[in-house]
Design a protein around this motif. Structure first.
Motif, PDB file in Angstrom:
ATOM      1  N   PHE A 117      13.639 -34.007 -21.285  1.00 34.56           N
ATOM      2  CA  PHE A 117      13.187 -32.685 -20.871  1.00 34.56           C
ATOM      3  C   PHE A 117      14.246 -31.612 -21.097  1.00 34.56           C
ATOM      4  O   PHE A 117      13.996 -30.437 -20.906  1.00 34.56           O
ATOM      5  CB  PHE A 117      12.739 -32.691 -19.401  1.00 34.56           C
ATOM      6  CG  PHE A 117      11.400 -33.339 -19.216  1.00 34.56           C
ATOM      7  CD1 PHE A 117      10.264 -32.789 -19.796  1.00 34.56           C
ATOM      8  CD2 PHE A 117      11.262 -34.517 -18.489  1.00 34.56           C
ATOM      9  CE1 PHE A 117       9.012 -33.388 -19.649  1.00 34.56           C
ATOM     10  CE2 PHE A 117      10.026 -35.127 -18.331  1.00 34.56           C
ATOM     11  CZ  PHE A 117       8.891 -34.558 -18.919  1.00 34.56           C
ATOM     12  N   ARG A 118      15.443 -32.038 -21.496  1.00 30.11           N
ATOM     13  CA  ARG A 118      16.499 -31.062 -21.772  1.00 30.11           C
ATOM     14  C   ARG A 118      16.515 -30.623 -23.222  1.00 30.11           C
ATOM     15  O   ARG A 118      16.633 -29.450 -23.520  1.00 30.11           O
ATOM     16  CB  ARG A 118      17.867 -31.667 -21.418  1.00 30.11           C
ATOM     17  CG  ARG A 118      18.088 -31.803 -19.951  1.00 30.11           C
ATOM     18  CD  ARG A 118      18.328 -30.449 -19.335  1.00 30.11           C
ATOM     19  NE  ARG A 118      18.166 -30.514 -17.905  1.00 30.11           N
ATOM     20  CZ  ARG A 118      18.016 -29.432 -17.147  1.00 30.11           C
ATOM     21  NH1 ARG A 118      18.021 -28.242 -17.669  1.00 30.11           N
ATOM     22  NH2 ARG A 118      17.864 -29.568 -15.854  1.00 30.11           N
ATOM     23  N   ASP A 119      16.429 -31.608 -24.128  1.00 30.54           N
ATOM     24  CA  ASP A 119      16.555 -31.264 -25.553  1.00 30.54           C
ATOM     25  C   ASP A 119      15.209 -31.236 -26.271  1.00 30.54           C
ATOM     26  O   ASP A 119      15.142 -31.003 -27.468  1.00 30.54           O
ATOM     27  CB  ASP A 119      17.507 -32.239 -26.253  1.00 30.54           C
ATOM     28  CG  ASP A 119      17.027 -33.688 -26.152  1.00 30.54           C
ATOM     29  OD1 ASP A 119      15.908 -33.902 -25.652  1.00 30.54           O
ATOM     30  OD2 ASP A 119      17.769 -34.586 -26.576  1.00 30.54           O
ATOM     31  N   GLY A 120      14.134 -31.474 -25.532  1.00 29.94           N
ATOM     32  CA  GLY A 120      12.809 -31.411 -26.156  1.00 29.94           C
ATOM     33  C   GLY A 120      12.399 -32.699 -26.849  1.00 29.94           C
ATOM     34  O   GLY A 120      11.269 -32.833 -27.307  1.00 29.94           O
ATOM     35  N   ALA A 121      13.325 -33.670 -26.935  1.00 27.36           N
ATOM     36  CA  ALA A 121      12.988 -34.949 -27.584  1.00 27.36           C
ATOM     37  C   ALA A 121      12.406 -35.886 -26.528  1.00 27.36           C
ATOM     38  O   ALA A 121      13.017 -36.887 -26.123  1.00 27.36           O
ATOM     39  CB  ALA A 121      14.242 -35.548 -28.221  1.00 27.36           C
TER      40      ALA A 121
END
Ligand code: ADP
Ligand code: MG
Length: 312
Positions: A117-121
């Motif tokens: 949820f931080r880097d979108g991965a």
């Protein structure tokens, strides 16, 4: 992004009553990883918008999870102890964490990371990765900081002369400031997770925070399962409380934001019991099956719902 825009449209339609022709300034700002819509009414509206925007940027910088200069980043990087005024905010948030029996947990930073949820991965992590992330206890103030920012912005606007009123939508966290012209209550729509017309309307008077935490705000789907961004601190997995959203109405913004997240984790029954022991907020619970429950002071209208009373 589509969802955020839909939310903004809903809120702005309901709020348009605030806009006195020619006396209202509106501005859209991207800050704290979300779209924010500011609407300030009164002679000094332009100054109001400018100062609020500056404040939001400052708070973003201080509380960012990823910015290497932020207080949170430094706390996570090692032996760093924040001073005032940040200390006071952290202490207040920690007190709310204790009050919620840990449903609000400010040390889940690495957990959000392993879910992507931080880097979108975004991905479903292994149990080992979840356990390791829980053990890291990295600070993350994401559950409370927009509510705090709203309350700080309200205070700032209340101290600028000739501002009549304002309404700030900080990515689903709505902050009203002052009395709406004409003495009518502010009307805030509760977003329908499916889009379209709001599920219901909350009325508030004066300065207040109306904060929603939902499983539709940040999520991904894998093999037909929805994984969202509100974590159960006991499992390190998205909270499964049969709720799709919780809206909290409170005079204190940080409290509203903290409790919207915590009540989502607790679920309807535990959340209702928590409300019965409290006197500083009201709440609206929306279940995944569409049923709506509202505490007796929530001032909800335009929908059918069951009232949660003080006596069980
Ligand atoms: P949003 O930030 O989308 O408005 P919330 O206020 O509910 O929604 O905060 C959710 C954020 O808080 C997550 O993105 C994550 O950074 C963090 N978080 C997730 N679960 C918890 C929890 N149980 N306690 C505290 N923080 C949490
Ligand atoms: Mg919150």
């Amino acid at each position: 992004m589509k969802k955020i825009v839909a939310l903004l449209l809903v809120v702005s339609c309901l709020l348009s009553g605030c806009a006195l022709a020619g006396k209202t300034e509106k501005s859209t700002v991207f800050c704290m990883d979300t779209v924010m819509e500011l609407q300030v009414t009164g002679e000094n509206r332009v100054q109001g918008i400018q100062e609020v925007t500056k404040l939001l940027r400052q708070l973003e910088q201080i509380w960012s999870y990823t910015d290497a200069d932020s207080t949170i980043y430094k706390m996570n990087a090692g032996d760093f102890s924040p001073e005032q005024p940040q200390r006071e905010i952290i202490d207040k948030a920690e007190a709310l964490s204790r009050r919620t029996g840990g449903a609000l947990n400010l040390r889940l930073g690495a957990v959000s990371e392993v879910w992507g949820f931080r880097d979108g991965a975004q991905k479903v992590p292994t149990q080992d990765a979840i356990d390791a992330a829980l053990a890291q206890k990295k600070w993350d103030m994401g559950a409370v900081i927009k509510g705090y920012a709203g309350q700080e912005a309200a205070e700032l606007l209340e101290n600028i002369p000739n501002i009549d009123c304002a309404i700030l939508n900080l990515g689903g966290n709505v902050q009203t400031v002052g009395e709406k012209p004409g003495g009518q209550p502010w009307k805030i729509g509760i977003q329908n997770p499916a889009g379209g017309t709001p599920l219901g309307t909350i009325s508030v008077t004066g300065t207040a925070s109306i904060v929603t935490s939902g499983d539709y705000q940040r999520y991904f789907e894998k093999d037909g399962v929805r994984y969202h961004h509100i974590m159960d601190p006991e499992t390190g997995r998205p909270a499964q409380s049969a709720l799709t959203s919780v809206t909290v109405i409170a005079r204190d913004g940080l409290t509203a934001d903290a409790l919207s997240t915590a009540l989502f984790v607790m679920g309807l029954e535990q959340g209702s019991a928590f409300w019965r022991e409290s006197d500083d907020f009201e709440a609206v619970f929306v279940q995944t099956d569409g049923k709506i429950y509202a505490t007796e002071g929530a001032m909800l209208s335009d929908c059918s719902f069951e009232v949660i009373g003080r006596e069980k």
